[in-house]
Design an enzyme around this catalytic site. Structure first.
Site, PDB file in Angstrom:
ATOM      1  N   ARG A 157      12.276   2.133  25.635  1.00  0.00           N
ATOM      2  CA  ARG A 157      13.764   2.309  25.140  1.00  0.00           C
ATOM      3  C   ARG A 157      14.129   1.453  24.183  1.00  0.00           C
ATOM      4  O   ARG A 157      13.782   0.260  24.027  1.00  0.00           O
ATOM      5  CB  ARG A 157      14.695   2.387  26.332  1.00  0.00           C
ATOM      6  CG  ARG A 157      14.215   3.354  27.488  1.00  0.00           C
ATOM      7  CD  ARG A 157      15.319   2.969  28.606  1.00  0.00           C
ATOM      8  NE  ARG A 157      15.026   3.840  29.717  1.00  0.00           N
ATOM      9  CZ  ARG A 157      14.299   3.651  30.893  1.00  0.00           C
ATOM     10  NH1 ARG A 157      13.881   2.416  30.914  1.00  0.00           N
ATOM     11  NH2 ARG A 157      14.102   4.382  31.845  1.00  0.00           N
ATOM     12  N   LYS A 183      16.076  -0.253  32.572  1.00  0.00           N
ATOM     13  CA  LYS A 183      17.110   0.689  33.064  1.00  0.00           C
ATOM     14  C   LYS A 183      17.180   0.333  34.637  1.00  0.00           C
ATOM     15  O   LYS A 183      15.962   0.376  35.306  1.00  0.00           O
ATOM     16  CB  LYS A 183      16.980   2.049  32.761  1.00  0.00           C
ATOM     17  CG  LYS A 183      18.102   2.902  33.251  1.00  0.00           C
ATOM     18  CD  LYS A 183      18.005   4.280  32.683  1.00  0.00           C
ATOM     19  CE  LYS A 183      18.938   5.367  32.885  1.00  0.00           C
ATOM     20  NZ  LYS A 183      18.764   6.671  32.518  1.00  0.00           N
ATOM     21  N   HIS A 251      13.978   7.272  20.820  1.00  0.00           N
ATOM     22  CA  HIS A 251      13.227   7.928  22.101  1.00  0.00           C
ATOM     23  C   HIS A 251      12.364   8.934  22.070  1.00  0.00           C
ATOM     24  O   HIS A 251      11.727   9.185  22.936  1.00  0.00           O
ATOM     25  CB  HIS A 251      14.436   8.595  22.886  1.00  0.00           C
ATOM     26  CG  HIS A 251      14.475   8.304  24.340  1.00  0.00           C
ATOM     27  ND1 HIS A 251      14.872   6.927  24.887  1.00  0.00           N
ATOM     28  CD2 HIS A 251      14.429   9.234  25.261  1.00  0.00           C
ATOM     29  CE1 HIS A 251      14.564   7.168  26.212  1.00  0.00           C
ATOM     30  NE2 HIS A 251      14.363   8.555  26.429  1.00  0.00           N
ATOM     31  N   ARG A 254       9.076   7.576  22.607  1.00  0.00           N
ATOM     32  CA  ARG A 254       8.828   7.293  23.962  1.00  0.00           C
ATOM     33  C   ARG A 254       8.328   8.535  24.697  1.00  0.00           C
ATOM     34  O   ARG A 254       7.483   8.706  25.539  1.00  0.00           O
ATOM     35  CB  ARG A 254      10.106   6.834  24.581  1.00  0.00           C
ATOM     36  CG  ARG A 254      10.201   6.730  26.304  1.00  0.00           C
ATOM     37  CD  ARG A 254      11.425   6.021  26.634  1.00  0.00           C
ATOM     38  NE  ARG A 254      11.804   6.233  28.104  1.00  0.00           N
ATOM     39  CZ  ARG A 254      11.279   5.235  29.100  1.00  0.00           C
ATOM     40  NH1 ARG A 254      10.807   4.239  28.503  1.00  0.00           N
ATOM     41  NH2 ARG A 254      11.686   5.814  30.408  1.00  0.00           N
ATOM     42  N   HIS A 277      10.151   5.067  35.026  1.00  0.00           N
ATOM     43  CA  HIS A 277      10.676   5.988  35.593  1.00  0.00           C
ATOM     44  C   HIS A 277      11.155   5.889  37.169  1.00  0.00           C
ATOM     45  O   HIS A 277      10.270   5.575  37.917  1.00  0.00           O
ATOM     46  CB  HIS A 277      10.273   7.392  35.497  1.00  0.00           C
ATOM     47  CG  HIS A 277      10.278   7.864  34.048  1.00  0.00           C
ATOM     48  ND1 HIS A 277       9.272   8.925  33.860  1.00  0.00           N
ATOM     49  CD2 HIS A 277      11.067   7.927  32.989  1.00  0.00           C
ATOM     50  CE1 HIS A 277       9.742   9.094  32.198  1.00  0.00           C
ATOM     51  NE2 HIS A 277      10.556   8.573  32.011  1.00  0.00           N
ATOM     52  N   TYR A 286       7.006  16.121  31.480  1.00  0.00           N
ATOM     53  CA  TYR A 286       6.352  16.237  30.231  1.00  0.00           C
ATOM     54  C   TYR A 286       5.225  17.130  30.429  1.00  0.00           C
ATOM     55  O   TYR A 286       4.399  17.687  29.534  1.00  0.00           O
ATOM     56  CB  TYR A 286       5.845  14.745  29.977  1.00  0.00           C
ATOM     57  CG  TYR A 286       7.048  13.897  29.404  1.00  0.00           C
ATOM     58  CD1 TYR A 286       7.578  13.698  28.239  1.00  0.00           C
ATOM     59  CD2 TYR A 286       7.608  12.957  30.401  1.00  0.00           C
ATOM     60  CE1 TYR A 286       8.736  13.281  27.772  1.00  0.00           C
ATOM     61  CE2 TYR A 286       8.556  12.126  29.996  1.00  0.00           C
ATOM     62  CZ  TYR A 286       9.112  12.121  28.563  1.00  0.00           C
ATOM     63  OH  TYR A 286       9.970  11.292  28.269  1.00  0.00           O
TER      64      TYR A 286
END
Length: 381
Positions: A157, A183, A251, A254, A277, A286
């Protein structure tokens, strides 16, 4: 301990609401402070903005808000993007739920609120391998090129990239590894390919461990950390130079990392861990954004073009003309190609693999260690 003290202080304030020196605004303001405690700076800013908009619109204290108020506010979202609508409502719902959970609000009126369904547009923000390679090749500045490489190969990120210090990097032959504090306060380790690691090492010069990896021209309170807005401009300029007519952000690289690695056979759980994640369901988006197959491809559908092509083929067979070989676009074999496993140059071709760009790319088998691979994205020297 501090959270408990804050909670007791809030409960004491609530017990004194009947006194004239304590207002509902003070109570709501303190509740918002405790609710945001411990969240990242970006999350705090986004949530504060959404809650402030709601409070300015509703013009009443939080303990007087009703479900009808939330529904009426939601009806004012006309014109906003679906993602923005969900973000606004998610922030207010989170606050009301938290306030009820700790006893500051009598009920959680947001429980009956229905969230709008939105279209998943992830596939619109996924670059092909050729587009990523073009962006990297078009960027001649060593620092900026390393930024693009790390965003793509590390799946970082933009705030994680800007926060990197040299002490977060360590050698790991043949390449290296980076430690990311990401995150949700989660730490993860990402391994870097040798070419990317060498690019990063060239930027260090005389920097010490506490120095930022990517240096800005302007000093700030944290040292010389590169600003996120500047990274956005670097990525956008690289996309423009590569001829990509899209509003590309950091992003997107990513997203490209996730899609390309899955297409090349990376296990789903490994991509999840690399990207940080919380749920494998997030990573599996994805797979749905760029599926490898569809039942639509199994139908017998003929257009005029395919009919004409079929007729020409039949006429050719009737005239006993020799069949022309089908041409296909393949990935060229680099002269310095080596086996990623044992570095041997004794390779033989081993079929093709369809990648995200829709083309068939040549696969190779190492005659020394029997390792099968598709050449990785070429990184400019």
């Amino acid at each position: 301990m501090q959270d408990n003290l804050d909670l007791f202080a809030l409960m004491e304030v609530r017990s004194q609401l009947s006194t004239p020196d304590v207002t509902s605004y003070d109570t709501d303001h303190r509740l918002i402070e405790i609710w945001l405690h411990g969240l990242s700076g970006d999350t705090q800013r986004g949530y504060k903005r959404c809650v402030s908009e709601f409070l300015c619109w509703v013009k009443k204290p939080l303990d007087s808000v009703t479900l009808a108020d939330l529904q009426n506010w939601q009806d004012t979202f006309f014109g906003y993007a679906p993602h923005t609508q969900r973000l606004k409502m998610a922030a207010v719902r989170s606050l009301l739920s938290f306030g009820h959970k700790i006893g500051m609000l009598p009920t959680n009126v947001s429980m009956g609120l229905r969230q709008p369904k939105i279209k998943d547009t992830l596939n619109e923000r996924i670059l092909s391998e050729e587009e990523v390679a073009a962006m990297i090749s078009a960027q001649k500045n060593p620092r900026n090129q390393a930024i693009l490489l790390l965003l793509y190969t590390g799946g970082l990120r933009v705030n994680e990239l800007c926060a990197l210090r040299w002490k977060d990097l360590s050698a790991r032959k043949p390449g290296g590894q980076i430690t990311i504090f990401g995150k949700g306060g989660k730490t993860r380790i990402v391994l870097l390919p040798e070419p990317v690691w060498k690019k990063l090492c060239k930027l260090k010069n005389n920097a010490v461990g506490s120095d930022p990896v990517f240096v800005s021209r302007e000093k700030d309170s944290l040292g010389r950390t590169l600003d996120q807005s500047q990274v956005n401009r670097i990525v956008a300029a690289a996309a423009l130079a590569a001829g990509i007519d899209k509003k590309v952000s950091p992003h997107w690289l990513r997203h490209a990392h996730a899609t390309h690695s899955l297409n090349r056979g990376a296990p789903l759980h490994l991509v999840q861990n690399t990207l940080g994640h919380s749920s494998v369901a997030t990573t599996s988006r994805y797979l749905h954004a760029r599926p490898d197959d569809s039942s639509a491809l199994y139908l017998n559908v003929q257009t005029k073009t395919t009919f004409d092509t079929t007729s020409q083929a039949i006429d050719a067979r009737q005239n006993k003309q020799p069949k022309q070989p089908r041409t296909q676009k393949v990935q060229a074999t680099p002269s310095n190609l080596k086996c990623p496993n044992c570095k041997s140059k004794k390779l033989q071709k081993n079929g093709f693999q369809v990648l995200a760009d829709g083309f068939k790319h040549q696969r190779f088998r190492c005659q020394n260690c029997d390792y099968v691979f598709t050449p990785l994205l070429s990184i400019p020297n």
